[in-house]
Design a protein around this motif. Sequence first.
Motif, PDB file in Angstrom:
ATOM      1  N   LEU A 129      -4.187   7.091 -22.849  1.00 35.69           N
ATOM      2  CA  LEU A 129      -5.219   7.332 -21.840  1.00 35.69           C
ATOM      3  C   LEU A 129      -6.060   6.074 -21.621  1.00 35.69           C
ATOM      4  CD1 LEU A 129      -6.587   9.293 -19.889  1.00 35.69           C
ATOM      5  CD2 LEU A 129      -8.007  10.077 -21.802  1.00 35.69           C
ATOM      6  N   LEU A 130      -6.414   5.408 -22.703  1.00 35.38           N
ATOM      7  CA  LEU A 130      -7.166   4.160 -22.581  1.00 35.38           C
ATOM      8  C   LEU A 130      -6.358   3.128 -21.796  1.00 35.38           C
ATOM      9  CD1 LEU A 130      -9.574   2.333 -23.249  1.00 35.38           C
ATOM     10  CD2 LEU A 130      -8.455   1.816 -25.437  1.00 35.38           C
ATOM     11  N   ALA A 131      -5.080   2.994 -22.105  1.00 32.39           N
ATOM     12  CA  ALA A 131      -4.224   2.039 -21.394  1.00 32.39           C
ATOM     13  C   ALA A 131      -4.141   2.382 -19.903  1.00 32.39           C
ATOM     14  CB  ALA A 131      -2.833   2.012 -22.026  1.00 32.39           C
ATOM     15  N   LEU A 177     -14.100  -1.606 -19.589  1.00 35.08           N
ATOM     16  CA  LEU A 177     -13.704  -2.629 -20.561  1.00 35.08           C
ATOM     17  C   LEU A 177     -14.305  -2.391 -21.940  1.00 35.08           C
ATOM     18  CD1 LEU A 177     -13.942  -5.783 -18.274  1.00 35.08           C
ATOM     19  CD2 LEU A 177     -11.884  -4.510 -18.948  1.00 35.08           C
ATOM     20  N   SER A 178     -15.346  -1.585 -22.028  1.00 41.58           N
ATOM     21  CA  SER A 178     -15.964  -1.305 -23.324  1.00 41.58           C
ATOM     22  C   SER A 178     -15.459  -0.002 -23.947  1.00 41.58           C
ATOM     23  CB  SER A 178     -17.487  -1.269 -23.196  1.00 41.58           C
ATOM     24  OG  SER A 178     -17.875  -0.189 -22.375  1.00 41.58           O
ATOM     25  N   LEU A 179     -14.579   0.704 -23.246  1.00 36.48           N
ATOM     26  CA  LEU A 179     -14.040   1.947 -23.793  1.00 36.48           C
ATOM     27  C   LEU A 179     -13.084   1.672 -24.957  1.00 36.48           C
ATOM     28  CD1 LEU A 179     -13.189   3.885 -20.508  1.00 36.48           C
ATOM     29  CD2 LEU A 179     -15.025   4.406 -22.125  1.00 36.48           C
ATOM     30  N   THR A 180     -13.014   2.643 -25.854  1.00 36.54           N
ATOM     31  CA  THR A 180     -12.038   2.632 -26.939  1.00 36.54           C
ATOM     32  C   THR A 180     -11.386   4.015 -26.967  1.00 36.54           C
ATOM     33  OG1 THR A 180     -13.573   3.483 -28.605  1.00 36.54           O
ATOM     34  CG2 THR A 180     -13.486   1.067 -28.328  1.00 36.54           C
TER      35      THR A 180
END
Length: 159
Positions: free
Chosen positions: A19-21, A41-44
């Motif tokens: 999901l992040l990708a 860009l700050s999500l993990t």
Amino acid sequence: MTDIILQRLDDSFDRWDELLALILASFAYMNGRIDPPSSALSLTSQSLREKAKNEIAYVAFEDNRLAGCTFCRPEPDSLYIGKLAVLPAAQGKGIGRRLLRLAERTARERGLGALRLETRVELTGNHTTFANWGFQKTAEARHAGFDRTTSIEMRKILI
């Protein structure tokens, strides 16, 4: 024609890295184009998991591959649409529109009369797409530390 399956994220979901990708790939075209940079860009993977616990999230699968998502947050008079993302290779298949229809249904079920989103001022193509989907510009905003408009708010009134 491939099948597109939409589902609400629940505790059984375990594809956080994928999901992040998806979000990063979908938002990559913004890199170097918007200032400040996207909060994506700050999500993990972990922050997405937490976000899904606190918001209403939907994902779209195309042949068991994650192809799109959105995160929705109820507000007093609207449902905020965030991180609406569709993989570049899956764009143009109606996935974004179908995710927004789910958001509309969610808003109506909660007695909310509008969808609300924010998009960056530089992303005029997004403004046009959202306008074509029934959204209207309702406000301008600036991120902290900026003396110019950096984003616009758009709303879609639900009838």
